[in-house]
Design a protein around this motif. Structure first.
Motif, PDB file in Angstrom:
ATOM      1  N   ALA A 222      11.960   9.424   1.329  1.00  0.00           N
ATOM      2  CA  ALA A 222      10.651   9.937   0.942  1.00  0.00           C
ATOM      3  C   ALA A 222       9.670   8.780   1.007  1.00  0.00           C
ATOM      4  N   MET A 223       8.430   9.132   1.235  1.00  0.00           N
ATOM      5  CA  MET A 223       7.432   8.087   1.409  1.00  0.00           C
ATOM      6  C   MET A 223       6.202   8.465   0.602  1.00  0.00           C
ATOM      7  N   ASN A 224       5.635   7.501  -0.070  1.00  0.00           N
ATOM      8  CA  ASN A 224       4.396   7.766  -0.791  1.00  0.00           C
ATOM      9  C   ASN A 224       3.284   6.989  -0.127  1.00  0.00           C
ATOM     10  N   THR A 225       2.328   7.732   0.425  1.00  0.00           N
ATOM     11  CA  THR A 225       1.219   7.000   1.028  1.00  0.00           C
ATOM     12  C   THR A 225      -0.092   7.399   0.373  1.00  0.00           C
ATOM     13  N   LEU A 226      -0.014   8.257  -0.669  1.00  0.00           N
ATOM     14  CA  LEU A 226      -1.243   8.808  -1.231  1.00  0.00           C
ATOM     15  C   LEU A 226      -1.702   8.096  -2.480  1.00  0.00           C
ATOM     16  N   CYS A 227      -0.757   7.462  -3.191  1.00  0.00           N
ATOM     17  CA  CYS A 227      -1.100   7.047  -4.546  1.00  0.00           C
ATOM     18  C   CYS A 227      -0.853   5.567  -4.740  1.00  0.00           C
ATOM     19  N   ALA A 228      -1.840   4.866  -5.321  1.00  0.00           N
ATOM     20  CA  ALA A 228      -1.722   3.415  -5.492  1.00  0.00           C
ATOM     21  C   ALA A 228      -0.889   3.011  -6.686  1.00  0.00           C
ATOM     22  N   ALA A 229      -0.645   3.945  -7.608  1.00  0.00           N
ATOM     23  CA  ALA A 229      -0.002   3.545  -8.863  1.00  0.00           C
ATOM     24  C   ALA A 229       1.384   2.959  -8.672  1.00  0.00           C
ATOM     25  N   GLY A 230       2.102   3.371  -7.674  1.00  0.00           N
ATOM     26  CA  GLY A 230       3.454   2.834  -7.531  1.00  0.00           C
ATOM     27  C   GLY A 230       3.552   1.766  -6.474  1.00  0.00           C
ATOM     28  N   THR A 231       2.470   1.057  -6.204  1.00  0.00           N
ATOM     29  CA  THR A 231       2.503   0.083  -5.117  1.00  0.00           C
ATOM     30  C   THR A 231       2.058  -1.300  -5.565  1.00  0.00           C
ATOM     31  N   GLY A 232       2.195  -2.242  -4.638  1.00  0.00           N
ATOM     32  CA  GLY A 232       1.843  -3.628  -4.931  1.00  0.00           C
ATOM     33  C   GLY A 232       0.370  -3.820  -5.243  1.00  0.00           C
TER      34      GLY A 232
ATOM     35  N   PHE B  36      13.832  -2.175 -12.698  1.00  0.00           N
ATOM     36  CA  PHE B  36      14.637  -1.202 -11.948  1.00  0.00           C
ATOM     37  C   PHE B  36      16.056  -1.165 -12.491  1.00  0.00           C
ATOM     38  N   GLU B  37      16.606  -2.360 -12.772  1.00  0.00           N
ATOM     39  CA  GLU B  37      17.986  -2.415 -13.280  1.00  0.00           C
ATOM     40  C   GLU B  37      18.088  -1.726 -14.632  1.00  0.00           C
TER      41      GLU B  37
ATOM     42  N   GLN C 288       0.789  -1.227   0.000  1.00  0.00           N
ATOM     43  CA  GLN C 288       0.000   0.000   0.000  1.00  0.00           C
ATOM     44  C   GLN C 288       0.817   1.272   0.000  1.00  0.00           C
ATOM     45  N   ASP C 289       2.120   1.149   0.168  1.00  0.00           N
ATOM     46  CA  ASP C 289       2.921   2.360   0.145  1.00  0.00           C
ATOM     47  C   ASP C 289       4.276   2.071  -0.457  1.00  0.00           C
ATOM     48  N   SER C 290       5.044   3.100  -0.654  1.00  0.00           N
ATOM     49  CA  SER C 290       6.398   2.881  -1.160  1.00  0.00           C
ATOM     50  C   SER C 290       7.306   3.904  -0.505  1.00  0.00           C
ATOM     51  N   LYS C 291       8.588   3.516  -0.391  1.00  0.00           N
ATOM     52  CA  LYS C 291       9.540   4.420   0.226  1.00  0.00           C
ATOM     53  C   LYS C 291      10.855   4.346  -0.531  1.00  0.00           C
ATOM     54  N   ILE C 292      11.612   5.425  -0.414  1.00  0.00           N
ATOM     55  CA  ILE C 292      12.992   5.388  -0.881  1.00  0.00           C
ATOM     56  C   ILE C 292      13.843   5.927   0.252  1.00  0.00           C
ATOM     57  N   ILE C 293      14.926   5.253   0.560  1.00  0.00           N
ATOM     58  CA  ILE C 293      15.798   5.679   1.653  1.00  0.00           C
ATOM     59  C   ILE C 293      17.220   5.784   1.119  1.00  0.00           C
ATOM     60  N   LEU C 294      17.842   6.947   1.323  1.00  0.00           N
ATOM     61  CA  LEU C 294      19.222   7.124   0.880  1.00  0.00           C
ATOM     62  C   LEU C 294      20.131   7.031   2.092  1.00  0.00           C
TER      63      LEU C 294
ATOM     64  N   LEU D   3      10.075   5.972  -9.652  1.00  0.00           N
ATOM     65  CA  LEU D   3      11.209   6.885  -9.818  1.00  0.00           C
ATOM     66  C   LEU D   3      10.755   8.327 -10.007  1.00  0.00           C
ATOM     67  N   ASN D   4       9.584   8.510 -10.625  1.00  0.00           N
ATOM     68  CA  ASN D   4       9.117   9.873 -10.861  1.00  0.00           C
ATOM     69  C   ASN D   4       8.376  10.469  -9.679  1.00  0.00           C
ATOM     70  N   ASN D   5       7.899   9.629  -8.791  1.00  0.00           N
ATOM     71  CA  ASN D   5       7.076  10.121  -7.702  1.00  0.00           C
ATOM     72  C   ASN D   5       7.877  10.144  -6.401  1.00  0.00           C
ATOM     73  N   VAL D   6       8.051   8.966  -5.810  1.00  0.00           N
ATOM     74  CA  VAL D   6       8.806   8.880  -4.562  1.00  0.00           C
ATOM     75  C   VAL D   6      10.284   9.231  -4.770  1.00  0.00           C
ATOM     76  N   GLY D   7      10.807   8.844  -5.923  1.00  0.00           N
ATOM     77  CA  GLY D   7      12.235   9.046  -6.171  1.00  0.00           C
ATOM     78  C   GLY D   7      12.578  10.406  -6.740  1.00  0.00           C
ATOM     79  N   LYS D   8      11.579  11.267  -6.902  1.00  0.00           N
ATOM     80  CA  LYS D   8      11.802  12.548  -7.576  1.00  0.00           C
ATOM     81  C   LYS D   8      12.845  13.389  -6.851  1.00  0.00           C
ATOM     82  N   GLY D   9      13.836  13.828  -7.629  1.00  0.00           N
ATOM     83  CA  GLY D   9      14.842  14.708  -7.038  1.00  0.00           C
ATOM     84  C   GLY D   9      15.878  13.988  -6.185  1.00  0.00           C
ATOM     85  N   LYS D  10      15.752  12.667  -6.022  1.00  0.00           N
ATOM     86  CA  LYS D  10      16.734  11.964  -5.193  1.00  0.00           C
ATOM     87  C   LYS D  10      17.879  11.437  -6.061  1.00  0.00           C
ATOM     88  N   LYS D  11      19.104  11.581  -5.553  1.00  0.00           N
ATOM     89  CA  LYS D  11      20.262  11.077  -6.314  1.00  0.00           C
ATOM     90  C   LYS D  11      20.456   9.600  -5.975  1.00  0.00           C
ATOM     91  N   ILE D  12      20.151   8.744  -6.942  1.00  0.00           N
ATOM     92  CA  ILE D  12      20.210   7.307  -6.685  1.00  0.00           C
ATOM     93  C   ILE D  12      21.601   6.776  -6.984  1.00  0.00           C
TER      94      ILE D  12
END
Lengths: 356, 317
Positions: free
Chosen positions: B125-135, B232-233, B109-115, B203-212
Motif C-alpha cells: 500500500a502506498m500513501n501519497t495523499l497525507c503528510a502526517a505519516g511522512t518525513g 515501531f518496535e 513525502q510518501d510512505s509505503k508498506i510492502i508485504l 500503522l493506521n493509515n498505510v498499514g491498515k488491514g495489513k498483517k505485519i
C-alpha cells in the motif's frame, strides 16, 4: 406548435446511445448528447459544486453546464440508492443560481414500485409525448442496454490481446451507430448478432493462461472511463483479461439483491447501501474463481464502498488474493495511479510465475 | 573489463545511485539532493560515481531507473529498465534480506508498506495523499523545536515519558505539540511523542488491514531516525532492522532488474556532459489540453510522452 424540447441527461460510458434513442424515439424530443468528458468538464463541475460532494456529482454538473451551453433547455437527472438520490435537488438549485433558464426534471421523484410516477416525469419532459411511442421504444432501449453490456464484457476480456490495434473499438463504434437505427426488436437483434459475430472473429493473440483481474466498486466510477482514469484500458494494455460485473444490466435491469445477500452471508449480514453488496458478492466470486487480483474503485468519500472495504480485506486474507484500492476525485494526476498499477502488475505476474 | 550495472533512484527530495557488479556487490554509491532539478542531480550523481569507479576495471552495461522521475531519467540514460519504486524496493530488500516479510518505508513525502512471502511481493500500500505519516512532518516539527532532524532520534531515546500527540493529522499534531510544549513538557518527551505519532499514523493509515509479520526491514529517509525505529518496535512487538544502506535500496533493486533484463548496451558516463533539455507543450486539439513532455539531447528530440490519444503524439525524427 410548441417547440421540441432539447433534452439532456448525464453522460456515462456508452449509455448515451440507448438513452438518446429512448428520448428521441420514445419521447419525441431532441437529445443533446453531452460533449466527451474532459478535464474541462470536471473543472467546471468542481468549480460550482460543494467541495466534499462525491465526484459523480461534479461530473454530472460539468455535463449539464456543457450541454446547456450547446443548446439544451431541459435537463433530466436520475435518482439512486445513495446520495445520488439527492443530486437532482442540488443540481437544479445550482443551475438556477448560475442563471440558466432551463427546465429540470428530477427522476428521483419517481419510484420503480409506482410506474405511473415515471409517466408523470416523462410528461414533464415532453407534454406532447405519446404512450404508444414510449411503450414501443422503451423495451427496445432496454434491450439495447443489455446488448451493449454484453458486447463490452467481451471486448473488456479480449481487447488487451487484439492483433490489429483499434480493431475492437472500431467495430464496436459501428455497431453502436447501427443500433440507433433499429425500429423494431427484430432489427436490433439482427444488428447485434451481425456485429457479435464479427467481433468474435477478430484476431486475438491471447496467451494460454493470461492474468485475470476483476474490477469492483462504486457505480459511477466503475462505469465511466474518464472518472477512473481509463483503468480498464490501462489494464488491457498490460495484457490482462479484465472482468467487470457492474453495469446497468446487472444492477438495474436484472438486479438480484436477495441472491447477492445470500452469497455473501458469511462475510456481511447487513446491507451497507447502494452497490456495496454487489461489490462484495462479485469480489467473493472472483476470489473463489482464483483470479489473479481484484481492483476496487470508488470516488473519494463514498460511504457504502468504504464500508465494504474491511469485508474485502477479509476476503483477500481468506483467499490469498491481492486487492488494490483506489479513490478518485477531481485530481487528474496520472503518476500515482500508474505507479500503483504497475506495481500491482509486477506483483501478480511474479506470483503467477512462482505458482508454475 | 568486468560487467557492472547502474541503478538510479530519483525521488522528489533525494537522488540515489548505485553501481553493482555481477555478484550484486556495491562498487560505488552516492546520495544527493534533487533540489527540484532531476536531470542536473543525475549529472552530479554520474560524475561522483564515475570518480569512485576510477582505476577499477568495470564497464556499465545496463542502467535501471526508478523513483518519480524515472521516465525522464530513463530516456536521458538510455535505461534498459524503468520500474516503479515499490517493485524496485522489494527486489533490493529481498536481495539483502531474503527472509524479509514486511518492509516499512517512510520517505520525505510518501510512505509505503510492502508485504513479502518467499521473496515475492504479496501485498503493498502506498500513501501519497497525507503528510502526517511522512518525513516532511518530522522535519517541519524539528525546525519548530529548533532541533536538527539528524539529532531527533538520539534525543527521543533519552525520553522516559513520551508525550501523547495526535497522530491522525499534521495540523492537529502541531496544535497538540504547541499546547504540550507551552504547558511545560520536556523537549525530549515531545520529540519521542512525535516519533510515536508518525508510527501510529503509519500503522493506521498505510498499514491498515495489513498483517505485519517479522522479519521487518525499515527503510527510507526516516529510517535513519532511531527514535522512530524504536517506536515501531514498541508498537509491533517485533525487532525492526535498518540497513546502513537503506537509502540505496531502490537504486540497488533497479540495478538488479537491469541485470536480470539481460539487455546490454555500453553506458558512457559522458552523458553527464551533454546538454539535456525538456519542454512542456499543451496540445490544443481538444479540451483535455494534455501536457506533452518533450526531451531533447543536444537540441535533438529523443522522446515525448503525456498524450492521451494519437492526435497529440509527437514523433521522433
Amino acid at each position: 406548435m410548441p417547440e421540441t424540447p432539447r433534452v439532456s441527461f448525464p453522460q456515462i460510458a456508452n449509455y448515451d446511445i440507448p438513452i438518446s434513442y429512448l428520448f428521441e424515439k420514445g419521447l419525441d424530443v431532441t437529445y443533446v448528447t453531452p460533449p466527451p468528458i474532459t478535464k474541462k468538464t470536471l473543472e467546471l463541475g468542481s468549480r460550482y459544486s460543494p467541495d466534499f460532494v462525491c465526484a459523480p456529482f461534479k461530473y454530472c454538473l460539468g455535463n449539464f453546464i456543457e450541454t446547456i451551453e450547446q443548446g439544451a433547455d431541459t435537463i433530466v437527472q436520475t435518482g439512486g440508492l445513495c446520495r445520488l438520490g439527492y443530486y437532482g435537488e442540488l443540481h437544479e438549485q445550482i443551475l438556477k443560481d448560475l442563471g440558466y433558464d432551463i427546465k429540470f426534471i428530477n427522476l428521483a421523484k419517481a419510484k420503480f414500485s409506482k410506474p405511473l410516477s415515471f409517466y408523470n416525469e416523462f410528461k414533464e419532459i415532453n407534454p406532447e409525448m405519446s404512450i404508444k411511442h414510449i411503450a414501443k421504444y422503451l423495451p427496445i432501449a432496454m434491450r439495447m442496454v443489455e446488448y451493449i453490456d454484453k458486447m463490452e464484457d467481451y471486448i473488456r476480456r479480449n481487447v488487451g490481446f487484439e492483433v490489429r490495434e483499434g480493431s475492437f473499438e472500431k467495430l464496436f463504434r459501428m455497431c453502436l451507430q447501427e443500433m440507433k437505427t433499429a425500429e423494431t426488436r427484430k432489427e436490433l437483434d439482427a444488428t447485434f448478432r451481425k456485429y457479435a459475430g464479427r467481433i468474435q472473429k477478430l484476431p486475438v493473440n491471447k496467451p494460454k493462461n493470461p492474468l485475470r483481474v476483476g474490477i469492483v466498486g462504486e457505480y459511477y466510477t466503475i462505469m465511466e472511463p474518464f472518472s477512473n482514469h481509463f483503468m480498464e484500458k490501462e489494464l488491457a494494455k498490460m495484457g490482462i483479461v479484465v472482468y467487470r460485473y457492474m453495469n446497468i444490466s446487472s444492477t438495474i435491469l436484472h438486479a438480484n439483491q436477495k441472491e447477492a445477500r445470500a452469497h455473501i452471508k458469511g462475510y456481511a449480514s447487513f446491507d451497507m447501501g447502494a452497490t456495496s453488496m454487489f461489490t462484495i458478492d462479485r469480489a467473493l466470486e472472483f476470489a473463489k474463481k482464483k483470479f489473479d487480483g481484484i481492483i476496487h474503485v470508488k470516488s473519494f468519500g463514498c460511504t457504502p464502498e468504504m464500508d465494504a472495504m474491511p469485508v474485502l480485506q477479509n476476503i483477500s486474507a481468506d483467499y490469498h488474493i491481492p486487492i488494490l484500492y483506489f479513490s478518485f476525485d477531481s485530481q487528474t494526476s496520472e503518476t500515482g495511479i500508474q505507479t500503483r498499477l504497475e506495481a500491482f502488475y509486477d506483483m501478480i505476474m511474479a506470483r503467477k510465475e512462482q505458482k508454475r | 573489463m568486468k560487467k557492472a550495472y547502474l541503478g538510479i533512484d530519483i525521488g522528489s527530495i533525494s537522488t540515489k545511485g548505485v553501481v553493482m557488479d555481477e555478484a550484486q556487490n556495491i562498487l560505488a554509491s552516492e546520495y544527493l539532493w534533487t533540489e527540484g532539478d532531476p536531470m542536473g542531480a543525475v549529472k552530479r550523481l554520474l560524475l561522483v560515481l564515475e570518480a569512485q569507479l576510477q582505476g577499477k576495471d568495470y564497464s556499465v552495461v545496463a542502467v535501471g531507473t526508478t523513483g518519480s522521475a524515472r521516465k525522464l531519467i530513463g530516456v536521458m540514460t538510455g535505461a534498459a529498465v524503468v520500474k516503479n519504486e515499490i517493485t524496485a524496493h522489494a527486489i533490493g530488500t529481498t536481495s539483502l534480506y531474503p527472509d524479509v516479510r514486511t518492509i516499512f518505508e517512510i520517505g520525505g513525502q510518501d510512505s509505503k508498506i510492502i508485504l513479502v512471502e518467499n521473496g515475492f511481493v504479496t501485498d503493498y500500500a502506498m500513501n501519497t495523499l497525507c503528510a502526517a505519516g511522512t518525513g516532511s512532518f518530522l522535519s517541519s516539527q524539528a525546525r519548530r523545536l529548533g532541533v536538527s532532524v539528524e539529532e531527533f532520534g538520539e534525543i527521543a531515546l533519552t525520553s522516559k515519558n513520551p508525550t501523547s500527540i495526535a497522530a491522525r493529522c499534521t495540523v492537529f499534531a502541531e496544535s497538540d505539540l504547541v499546547h504540550k510544549a507551552q504547558i511545560g513538557h520536556k523537549k525530549e518527551d515531545i520529540i519521542a511523542g512525535l516519533c510515536k505519532a508518525v508510527v501510529s499514523n503509519y500503522l493506521n493509515n498505510v498499514g491498515k488491514g495489513k498483517k505485519i509479520k517479522p522479519p521487518i526491514v525499515f527503510q527510507g529517509g526516516v529510517s535513519k531516525n532511531i527514535g522512530v525505529k524504536k517506536a515501531f518496535e514498541d508498537a509491533t512487538g517485533y525487532e525492526v532492522t535498518v540497513d546502513p544502506n537503506s537509502h540505496l535500496i531502490g537504486a540497488l533493486g533497479v540495478a538488479i532488474l537491469a541485470q536480470k533484463s539481460k539487455v546490454e548496451k555500453p553506458f558512457d558516463f559522458n552523458i553527464a556532459e551533454m546538454e539535456f533539455t525538456t519542454k512542456g507543450v499543451e496540445c490544443p486539439k481538444c479540451s483535455n489540453h494534455c501536457e506533452i513532455i518533450c526531451v531533447y539531447r543536444e537540441g535533438a528530440l529523443i522522446d515525448s510522452w503525456g498524450n492521451k490519444c494519437d492526435n497529440g503524439a509527437i514523433k521522433v525524427g
